[in-house]
Design an enzyme around this catalytic site. Structure first.
Site, mmCIF file in Angstrom:
data_model
loop_
_atom_site.group_PDB
_atom_site.id
_atom_site.type_symbol
_atom_site.label_atom_id
_atom_site.label_comp_id
_atom_site.label_asym_id
_atom_site.label_seq_id
_atom_site.Cartn_x
_atom_site.Cartn_y
_atom_site.Cartn_z
ATOM 1 N N GLU A 103 8.055 1.121 16.622
ATOM 2 C CA GLU A 103 8.850 1.679 15.758
ATOM 3 C C GLU A 103 8.913 3.213 15.738
ATOM 4 O O GLU A 103 7.907 3.843 16.181
ATOM 5 C CB GLU A 103 9.454 1.042 14.399
ATOM 6 C CG GLU A 103 9.663 -0.578 14.646
ATOM 7 C CD GLU A 103 9.782 -1.072 13.285
ATOM 8 O OE1 GLU A 103 10.605 -0.534 12.149
ATOM 9 O OE2 GLU A 103 9.249 -1.889 13.171
ATOM 10 N N CYS B 119 -3.336 1.294 6.563
ATOM 11 C CA CYS B 119 -3.455 0.730 7.873
ATOM 12 C C CYS B 119 -4.028 1.576 8.766
ATOM 13 O O CYS B 119 -4.906 1.160 9.726
ATOM 14 C CB CYS B 119 -2.529 0.124 8.424
ATOM 15 S SG CYS B 119 -1.026 1.297 8.720
ATOM 16 N N GLU C 145 3.681 -4.261 12.438
ATOM 17 C CA GLU C 145 2.403 -3.393 12.437
ATOM 18 C C GLU C 145 1.373 -3.938 11.769
ATOM 19 O O GLU C 145 1.759 -4.176 10.291
ATOM 20 C CB GLU C 145 3.065 -1.924 12.021
ATOM 21 C CG GLU C 145 2.118 -0.817 12.033
ATOM 22 C CD GLU C 145 1.086 -0.652 10.710
ATOM 23 O OE1 GLU C 145 -0.072 -0.944 10.712
ATOM 24 O OE2 GLU C 145 1.846 -0.160 9.901
ATOM 25 N N ASN D 253 0.813 -1.285 -0.088
ATOM 26 C CA ASN D 253 0.056 -0.066 -0.042
ATOM 27 C C ASN D 253 0.874 1.471 0.048
ATOM 28 O O ASN D 253 0.365 2.331 -0.782
ATOM 29 C CB ASN D 253 -1.030 -0.053 1.227
ATOM 30 C CG ASN D 253 -0.193 -0.100 2.691
ATOM 31 O OD1 ASN D 253 0.712 -0.638 2.573
ATOM 32 N ND2 ASN D 253 -0.794 0.486 3.343
#
Length: 491
Positions: free
Chosen positions: A472, A293, A259, A160
């Site tokens: 992160e 996301c 993630e 993405n």
């Protein structure tokens, strides 16, 4: 040295591009037209082993112990070289993803540059923990931590935001002295290979950055995560794939940073500036055709302004311009693939069966010319769904959202937190105290007030629940990409 020869996108191992094998390759598809743009060389187990071996050798030959000033200087040179080849990266990103060229120019490529420069600054300024311990006999001891590279790190990134998320991981990993084996998505291989050229030109030693193309199961993705020479895995992608990777590395007890997916909520209170909220909501629902996301798929609106928000957001959805990604006026591109569109359309069917009212969209547009061969879908908004319906509970990953009314702050918080995911949320209110209060009550890794997708790269990034493990960003990245050794000296 180039990533592509003719119509081939090649693997990059030990400082050079590998000649492709026509018997082990796959098509690179333009999502906007469905046409083949190149062939991609798929890595086999032997090539994965070569890449891990090269990475291990590069560590031992000096990259792991190179001075921080040398590593950070290299990151800054890489940022400069990306800027010099800015339009090449834009073109590669647009061709792979189908996203509008304006987005690639304004977000994806500038953020890649910022990732390298930010982590060069973060690592250059990082200190180390130290403690002076008073002993019972009156003497003292000095404890200090020395951080060393994690080792050979597998970097697995999705389709993405392929360049943005790749450099988000590559920059801090390199700054900390790791060697990398990168597996980009099979849907978007081009910019990872192009970055190999930039890093080589910046002076990165051979073997430190390797790129392996392929799929997940029984292909490069599985071969990399199963390899005993991998010391850690950083992965962005679906929750299901993250769970599979975790099971794969569990027997070797390797650290992971994940993630994963999200089913993000926005809460809109009735005291909000409506235009400001509508602008932010439109971005959070429809950016990158909803394929982020962090995008919003659940919008909870206080009942007294529900109709205003529903009507205004539907008007903005209908005003989006779907078209050729290279046209400056295009606001919205296609989904990444026909397969992904079938998944999203499946949720359109579920919403219809659940009695949803379609405020905007709800189908597949006809754009004419070659674009009708692409993976296009209409930006879509629903009302009439309940918290129990699958389109409200499951991640769709498209330009869609369900709007649901609420009456009280407590109800809104309960609805937003009623999910197995925990990535992001946004709160829209002119009451600053309530904004702080509600944002802190969200069970998520990132919570915005009166904005969305605004990031300081020094702050922690990640999710809770099915949305991931670890953080992160800034010093959080340093903690993952290094292992501390505590040294205790009795004085």
């Amino acid at each position: 040295m180039t990533a592509a020869t003719g119509r081939w996108i090649r693997n990059f191992v030990d400082g050079r591009f590998v000649e492709p094998d026509e018997d082990r390759s796959f098509d690179n598809i333009d999502p906007a037209t469905g046409q083949v743009t190149a062939r991609v060389h798929e890595a086999d187990r032997a090539l994965v082993d070569r890449a891990v071996t090269a990475a291990r050798r590069a560590l031992h030959e000096g990259w792991a112990t190179a001075p921080v000033r040398e590593r950070t200087a290299l990151l800054r040179r890489a940022a400069d070289l990306i800027e010099e080849r800015f339009e090449e990266f834009v073109a590669a990103e647009v061709a792979d993803t189908g996203k509008p060229v304006t987005q690639a120019r304004e977000l994806d490529v500038p953020r890649a540059v910022a990732n390298f420069r930010t982590f060069a600054d973060v690592v250059a300024a990082a200190g180390q923990e130290s403690f002076v311990t008073d002993l019972a006999d009156g003497r003292r001891a000095l404890n200090y931590a020395v951080r060393k590279p994690l080792g050979v790190v597998a970097v697995i990134v999705p389709w993405n935001l392929p360049l943005l998320l790749l450099t988000w991981k590559v920059a801090p990993a390199l700054a900390c002295g790791n060697a990398l084996v990168v597996k980009p998505s099979e849907e978007t291989p081009a910019t990872a290979a192009l970055l190999a050229e930039v890093l080589a030109d910046a002076g990165l030693p051979a073997g430190v950055y390797n790129v392996l193309h392929g799929f997940g199961g029984d292909s490069a993705g599985a071969y990399v995560t199963e390899h005993p020479g991998i010391d850690g895995v950083t992965f962005t992608g679906s929750s299901a794939t993250g769970s599979h990777v975790m099971r794969t590395v569990a027997p070797r007890v390797r650290p992971v940073s994940f993630e994963l997916g999200g089913k993000n909520a926005a809460i809109v209170f009735d005291d909000v500036d409506l235009d400001e909220a509508l602008g932010g909501l439109a971005r959070s629902v429809f950016t990158n055709t909803g394929q982020v996301c962090l995008c919003t798929e659940r919008v909870y609106v206080q009942r007294s302004v529900f109709a205003d928000i529903a009507d205004g957001l539907a008007e903005r959805a209908r005003g989006l311009r779907l078209g050729r990604p290279t046209d400056e006026g295009t606001t919205t591109g296609p989904l990444i693939s026909r397969k992904h569109r079938e998944k999203v359309l499946g949720y359109f069917d579920l919403a219809e069966r659940a009695g949803a009212k379609v405020l905007a969209g709800g189908g597949v547009p006809l754009l004419g010319d070659t674009l009708d061969g692409g993976s296009w879908i209409e930006p879509t908004l629903w009302t009439g769904l309940t918290q129990a319906d699958r389109p409200v509970r499951e991640e769709i990953f498209g330009p869609v959202a369900a709007l649901i009314p609420f009456d009280t702050e407590e109800e809104a918080v309960a609805l937003a937190n009623d999910t197995e995911y925990g990535l992001a949320a946004s709160v829209w209110t002119d009451d600053l105290r309530r904004g702080h209060r509600v944002a802190q009550a969200m069970n998520v890794g990132m919570s915005w007030v009166n904005t969305w997708f605004l990031r300081d790269l020094r702050s922690p990034f990640g999710g809770a629940g099915l949305s991931g493990i670890g953080r992160e960003g800034g010093e959080s990245s340093l903690h993952f990409y290094t292992e501390p050794t505590n040294v205790c000296v009795q004085l």
